[in-house]
Write a protein that holds these residues in place. Structure first.
Motif, short mmCIF file in Angstrom:
data_model
loop_
_atom_site.label_atom_id
_atom_site.label_comp_id
_atom_site.label_asym_id
_atom_site.label_seq_id
_atom_site.Cartn_x
_atom_site.Cartn_y
_atom_site.Cartn_z
N PRO A 7 0.82 -1.22 0.00
CA PRO A 7 0.00 0.00 0.00
C PRO A 7 0.85 1.26 0.00
N GLY A 8 0.54 2.16 -0.92
CA GLY A 8 1.24 3.43 -0.99
C GLY A 8 2.60 3.37 -1.65
N LYS A 9 2.97 2.20 -2.15
CA LYS A 9 4.28 2.04 -2.78
C LYS A 9 4.12 1.62 -4.23
N GLU A 10 5.20 1.79 -4.99
CA GLU A 10 5.19 1.38 -6.39
C GLU A 10 5.37 -0.13 -6.49
N ARG A 11 4.93 -0.66 -7.59
CA ARG A 11 5.12 -2.09 -7.85
C ARG A 11 6.61 -2.35 -8.05
N GLU A 12 7.11 -3.39 -7.40
CA GLU A 12 8.54 -3.65 -7.46
C GLU A 12 8.82 -5.10 -7.86
N PHE A 13 9.93 -5.26 -8.54
CA PHE A 13 10.38 -6.56 -9.01
C PHE A 13 10.81 -7.42 -7.82
N VAL A 14 10.44 -8.71 -7.88
CA VAL A 14 10.84 -9.66 -6.85
C VAL A 14 11.79 -10.71 -7.44
N ALA A 15 11.35 -11.34 -8.55
CA ALA A 15 12.17 -12.38 -9.17
C ALA A 15 11.69 -12.61 -10.58
N GLY A 16 12.59 -13.10 -11.44
CA GLY A 16 12.22 -13.40 -12.82
C GLY A 16 13.03 -14.56 -13.33
N THR A 17 12.47 -15.25 -14.33
CA THR A 17 13.17 -16.40 -14.89
C THR A 17 12.78 -16.65 -16.32
N ARG A 18 13.72 -17.11 -17.08
CA ARG A 18 13.48 -17.74 -18.38
C ARG A 18 14.55 -18.81 -18.50
N SER A 57 17.58 -18.03 -17.28
CA SER A 57 18.37 -17.65 -16.11
C SER A 57 17.40 -17.17 -15.03
N ILE A 58 17.94 -16.81 -13.89
CA ILE A 58 17.11 -16.34 -12.77
C ILE A 58 17.72 -15.08 -12.19
N LEU A 59 16.84 -14.17 -11.83
CA LEU A 59 17.27 -12.92 -11.20
C LEU A 59 16.38 -12.66 -10.00
N TYR A 60 16.99 -12.22 -8.91
CA TYR A 60 16.25 -11.88 -7.70
C TYR A 60 16.52 -10.44 -7.29
N ALA A 61 15.53 -9.83 -6.67
CA ALA A 61 15.77 -8.56 -6.00
C ALA A 61 16.66 -8.83 -4.80
N GLU A 62 17.46 -7.83 -4.46
CA GLU A 62 18.45 -8.02 -3.39
C GLU A 62 17.81 -8.42 -2.07
N ASP A 63 16.66 -7.85 -1.75
CA ASP A 63 16.10 -8.08 -0.42
C ASP A 63 15.37 -9.42 -0.28
#
Length: 122
Positions: free
Chosen positions: A41-52, A54-60
């Protein structure tokens, strides 16, 4: 056209786990980059993880969350362990065209699910 339906959200205590699923309809699921985003709530949509390929994660979420996909089932998963109150958000599944790298910007994804609420109590 791809339709995405998330499931698996809920209420969990801090330190607990949840597994989100995103079922996709349509063709060529394996071709898409699949991502998980979240919006508090009150925040922008943020990336968490993605894959095809390879895999990428948000730092947190590194070391706590695991993204995986089963192309035979047209499904992508997000296993969330050691959940924290700051992980509370609506979690969205998204599909996008593959680029040179996994994109973290919501605008790079073409299809979105309706979202599933994750609430972590302290």
């Amino acid at each position: 056209q791809v339709q995405l339906v998330e499931s698996g959200g809920g209420l969990v205590q801090a330190g607990g786990s949840l597994r989100l699923s995103c079922a996709a309809s349509g063709r060529l699921f394996s071709w898409y980059v699949m991502g998980w985003f979240r919006q508090a709530p009150g925040k922008e949509r943020e990336f968490v993880a993605g894959t095809r390929n390879s895999i990428l994660y948000a730092e947190d979420v590194k070391g706590r969350f695991t993204i995986s996909r089963d192309n035979a089932k047209n499904t992508v998963y997000l296993q969330m362990n050691d959940l924290k109150p700051e992980d509370t958000a609506v979690y969205y599944c998204a599909a996008g065209a593959p680029l040179s790298s996994i994109q973290t910007t919501p605008g790079r994804y073409d299809y979105w699910g309706q979202g599933t609420q994750v609430t972590v109590s302290s």
